[in-house]
Design a protein around this motif. Structure first.
Motif, PDB file in Angstrom:
ATOM      1  N   VAL A 173      -4.620  -1.126   1.105  1.00  0.00           N
ATOM      2  CA  VAL A 173      -5.592  -0.041   0.974  1.00  0.00           C
ATOM      3  C   VAL A 173      -6.894  -0.606   0.416  1.00  0.00           C
ATOM      4  O   VAL A 173      -6.898  -1.288  -0.611  1.00  0.00           O
ATOM      5  CB  VAL A 173      -5.058   1.073   0.047  1.00  0.00           C
ATOM      6  CG1 VAL A 173      -6.035   2.244   0.022  1.00  0.00           C
ATOM      7  CG2 VAL A 173      -3.676   1.531   0.488  1.00  0.00           C
ATOM      8  N   VAL A 200       1.552  -1.154   2.537  1.00  0.00           N
ATOM      9  CA  VAL A 200       0.258  -0.750   3.076  1.00  0.00           C
ATOM     10  C   VAL A 200      -0.853  -1.389   2.252  1.00  0.00           C
ATOM     11  O   VAL A 200      -0.830  -1.331   1.018  1.00  0.00           O
ATOM     12  CB  VAL A 200       0.091   0.787   3.072  1.00  0.00           C
ATOM     13  CG1 VAL A 200      -1.290   1.182   3.593  1.00  0.00           C
ATOM     14  CG2 VAL A 200       1.178   1.443   3.912  1.00  0.00           C
ATOM     15  N   SER A 258      -1.799   6.465   3.845  1.00  0.00           N
ATOM     16  CA  SER A 258      -0.740   5.480   3.618  1.00  0.00           C
ATOM     17  C   SER A 258       0.486   5.721   4.492  1.00  0.00           C
ATOM     18  O   SER A 258       0.996   4.800   5.145  1.00  0.00           O
ATOM     19  CB  SER A 258      -0.323   5.489   2.143  1.00  0.00           C
ATOM     20  OG  SER A 258      -1.390   5.120   1.303  1.00  0.00           O
ATOM     21  N   TRP A 286      -6.758   2.102   5.465  1.00  0.00           N
ATOM     22  CA  TRP A 286      -5.325   1.899   5.228  1.00  0.00           C
ATOM     23  C   TRP A 286      -4.779   1.104   6.405  1.00  0.00           C
ATOM     24  O   TRP A 286      -4.984   1.493   7.560  1.00  0.00           O
ATOM     25  CB  TRP A 286      -4.580   3.229   5.154  1.00  0.00           C
ATOM     26  CG  TRP A 286      -4.944   4.123   4.018  1.00  0.00           C
ATOM     27  CD1 TRP A 286      -4.249   4.299   2.849  1.00  0.00           C
ATOM     28  CD2 TRP A 286      -6.069   5.033   3.942  1.00  0.00           C
ATOM     29  NE1 TRP A 286      -4.867   5.233   2.065  1.00  0.00           N
ATOM     30  CE2 TRP A 286      -5.989   5.704   2.707  1.00  0.00           C
ATOM     31  CE3 TRP A 286      -7.123   5.328   4.805  1.00  0.00           C
ATOM     32  CZ2 TRP A 286      -6.927   6.656   2.305  1.00  0.00           C
ATOM     33  CZ3 TRP A 286      -8.071   6.264   4.414  1.00  0.00           C
ATOM     34  CH2 TRP A 286      -7.961   6.922   3.181  1.00  0.00           C
TER      35      TRP A 286
END
Length: 553
Positions: free
Chosen positions: A56, A54, A148, A115
Motif C-alpha cells: 500500500v 498487499v 486491500s 494498492w
C-alpha cells in the motif's frame, strides 16, 4: 417531507461519503506493519508498507501546486525529489469540511493511493476509482473504499485520487480570465486526467498494466466517470469504464456556468474586470461562499415532457465548455471517442432509502396511496396520478411506501442508467452491461419498521469486497448499511469478482454467477446482483415504458 430537492440531494451525497469514511463502519486504514517496500516512480523513489499480502502506497503526489497563482489553473509542474519519499500517510483532501482520520483539507491536494498484490512487474488490470460526494466533497482515502481486499483477493491494482472539488475545481473563468485559465470549469476533471497519466507512466512499477485500465466510480464518482468517458484528454489512458449509481448524462452548459460565476462575484462584491481578486480570497471564505450559493445535483435527467429542463445557476461541477468536455457525456448519443471501450452501468434497487434515513424521514413509511400522490405532485404535476397507476399495475402487491421508494429510486438513478445503456447499445461498438444491485439489508430505517433494502452508497463496501468475515475468525461486526446476515459476504464476493473480471477482460463474470449477456434493445438483459445473481430480461419494462411516455426517458 416531500420530494427531495437538489440541495437535499447534494447534502445527502456528502453525508454518504462522510458516513462511509468513518473507520468503524468500513475497512480500517490501520494495519499491522509487516515490512516497508520501495519503488521507483518518474519523480523519485517512494516507500510504502506491505501488509497481509498487499503493498500500500498512500499520499503519492501526481501533480504540482494548485494554490496561489495556480488557483483555477492547471497545476505547476511536479518537482522530482531525491532520496526516498515516504508514502505511508494519505495526502490532504480537497478543500471541504474536515474529514475524520485524514489530514486537514488543503488547496494543494493532488495525491493518489495505490494498492497492489506485489511490485513484481506483472501486468495486472488497474482499477482506477473515482470517489463519490457529488463534486464537492470526498477523497481517495474513504475507508469503505479501501482497496486491500480487492487487490488481495482478485489480483488487481487499485488506484484512487484526491483532486480539486467544488468552487476551486469547477469555477468557470474562461470568458473572463484568458488563455491561462482555459478549461477552468473542468480543473477537477483535468486533475483526474493527470492522475490517469501518472498511472500510464508509473503503474508498471506497481505490478499493473498501463494498457489495461478501468475507470469506475459511484454517485458523484459515476458522474466523473461519465465525463472521463467523453473527454479527449482522458481517452489515451483507460480501456473500459463502470458508472455506478451516478449516471452523468448531462453536465452544466457554459452559459449557466458563467451565470454561476457572476453570482459568486456579486456575492463577493468583486467586479468582473477585477476577477483576479478571487486569487486572494482565503480558501475557507470561498468554501463558505460555495455553501451559500444554490446547490445543483451532480447529474441531471430529463424532467419535462418537452425535453431537458435548463439547469439553473449555482453549484459547481464539470462544464460543457467545448474543449476539455466537448459535449454532454451521453446526450444526444454515447460519446464516439469511447465507442470501442466496454461499459458497465447500473444502480441500487432502493437508492432512496438512504435519503429517507439521512433526512430522518419516518413519515414515508406511514404513507397511503393518496399520501404518495401528494408527495410526488410537486415533482411530477399532472403526470403524478398516471405514474402511480402505472406502478400499481406493474407491481400490484407493492405497499404505498414500497411504491414511493421504487418510483423515487428509479427516477434518481435508474432512468439515467438505462438511458446510457440504450445509447451505448445503439452505438454498435463495444458492449455495455446493465445491472441492478439488489442485496437487501434487514436493518430498519431508524424510527420505522421499513428496512434499508439496497440504499444509495451501500454498494461501495460490497464491490470493494470489504463485506468479509474477520480474518482472525472473530464474530463479524454489523455492517453500517449492510446489516448482519452472512449472505452479505457472498453478495460482496460476487460484486467484486464481476467487476475485477470486467477490469481484466472487458466482460464481467464470476463463479456461481450466470453468464452476463451484453445489453441489447430487444431482450434488454439486466444482471441482478445478490447472494444469488440472476439475469432478468426486460426488467421494469412496464414502468420504463411509462417514463418514456411522459418524456422522462
Amino acid at each position: 417531507m416531500h420530494s427531495i430537492n437538489r440541495r437535499d440531494f447534494l447534502s445527502g451525497l456528502s453525508l454518504a461519503t462522510a458516513v462511509l469514511a468513518t473507520p468503524r463502519y468500513g475497512f480500517s486504514w490501520v494495519h499491522k506493519a509487516n515490512e516497508f517496500v520501495e519503488v521507483d516512480t518518474t519523480y523519485g523513489r517512494i516507500k510504502g508498507m506491505r501488509t497481509e499480502g498487499v503493498s500500500v502506497f498512500k499520499g503519492i503526489p501526481y501533480g504540482g501546486r494548485v494554490s496561489g497563482d495556480r488557483r483555477f489553473r492547471r497545476p505547476a509542474p511536479l518537482e522530482s525529489w531525491t532520496g526516498v519519499r515516504d508514502a505511508l500517510q494519505v495526502g490532504a483532501p480537497a478543500i471541504q469540511a474536515p474529514r475524520r482520520n485524514e489530514p486537514a483539507p488543503a488547496e494543494d491536494c493532488l495525491f493518489l493511493n495505490v494498492w497492489t498484490p506485489a511490485n513484481d512487474n506483472r501486468k495486472r488490470p488497474v482499477m482506477f476509482y473515482n470517489h463519490g460526494g457529488g463534486f464537492v466533497i470526498g477523497s481517495g482515502a474513504s475507508a469503505s473504499q479501501d482497496g486491500s481486499n480487492l487487490a488481495r483477493n482478485f489480483d488487481v491494482v487499485v488506484v484512487e485520487t484526491n483532486h480539486r472539488l467544488g468552487l476551486l475545481g469547477f469555477l468557470y473563468l474562461d470568458e473572463l480570465a484568458g488563455s491561462d485559465y482555459a478549461g477552468s470549469g473542468n480543473m477537477g476533471m483535468l486533475d483526474i486526467v493527470d492522475g490517469l497519466k501518472w498511472v500510464h507512466d508509473n503503474i508498471a512499477q506497481f505490478g499493473g498494466d498501463p494498457n489495461n485500465v478501468m475507470i469506475w466510480g459511484e454517485s458523484g464518482g459515476g458522474a466523473k466517470t461519465s465525463c472521463l468517458y467523453a473527454m479527449p484528454s482522458a481517452a489515451p489512458y483507460f480501456n473500459k469504464a463502470s458508472i455506478e449509481s451516478g449516471p452523468g448524462v448531462r453536465m452544466t452548459l457554459k452559459e449557466t456556468a458563467a451565470e454561476t460565476t457572476s453570482l459568486l462575484l456579486k456575492e463577493l462584491n468583486i467586479a468582473p474586470k477585477d476577477w483576479r481578486k478571487l486569487l486572494d480570497v482565503p480558501a475557507a471564505d470561498l468554501l463558505a461562499m460555495q455553501g451559500k450559493l444554490p446547490s445543483v445535483a451532480p447529474f441531471l435527467g430529463k424532467n419535462t415532457s418537452k425535453g431537458v429542463a435548463p439547469r439553473r445557476a449555482g453549484g459547481f461541477g464539470p462544464v460543457v465548455d467545448g474543449h476539455a468536455l466537448p459535449h454532454n457525456p451521453f446526450d444526444p448519443t454515447a460519446p464516439a471517442i469511447s465507442k470501442n471501450k466496454p461499459l458497465l452501468v447500473g444502480w441500487n434497487e432502493d437508492e432512496f432509502t438512504f435519503f429517507a434515513w439521512e433526512r430522518k424521514d419516518t413519515e414515508f413509511a406511514k404513507l397511503d396511496f393518496e399520501g404518495v400522490q401528494k408527495r410526488l405532485e410537486p415533482q411530477y404535476g399532472e403526470d403524478t396520478l398516471k405514474l402511480i397507476e402505472a406502478y400499481r399495475k406493474a407491481t400490484p402487491n407493492a405497499t404505498a411506501p414500497q411504491l414511493y421508494i421504487a418510483i423515487s429510486s428509479i427516477a434518481m438513478m435508474g432512468l439515467g442508467s438505462v438511458d446510457i445503456a440504450e445509447k451505448k447499445a445503439k452505438q454498435g461498438g463495444a458492449p455495455v452491461f446493465l445491472y441492478n444491485f439488489g442485496y437487501k439489508s434487514e436493518k430498519p430505517i431508524p424510527g420505522t419498521d421499513y428496512p434499508m433494502g439496497t440504499p444509495h452508497a451501500m454498494d461501495i463496501s460490497f464491490k470493494f469486497n470489504n463485506e468479509v468475515p474477520p480474518r482472525d475468525g472473530s464474530t463479524p461486526k454489523e455492517s453500517f448499511f449492510g446489516g448482519n446476515r452472512p449472505e452479505r459476504f457472498t453478495a460482496s464476493h460476487h460484486f467484486a469478482e464481476l467487476w475485477a473480471t470486467f477490469a481484466r477482460t472487458g466482460r464481467p463474470a464470476a463463479k456461481d454467477v450466470p453468464t452476463w449477456p451484453a445489453y441489447n434493445l430487444k431482450t434488454r438483459p439486466t444482471m441482478r446482483i445478490d447472494s444469488t445473481c440472476e439475469i432478468i430480461d426486460n426488467r421494469f419494462n412496464e414502468e420504463l415504458n411509462f417514463w418514456r411516455s411522459i418524456g422522462r426517458l
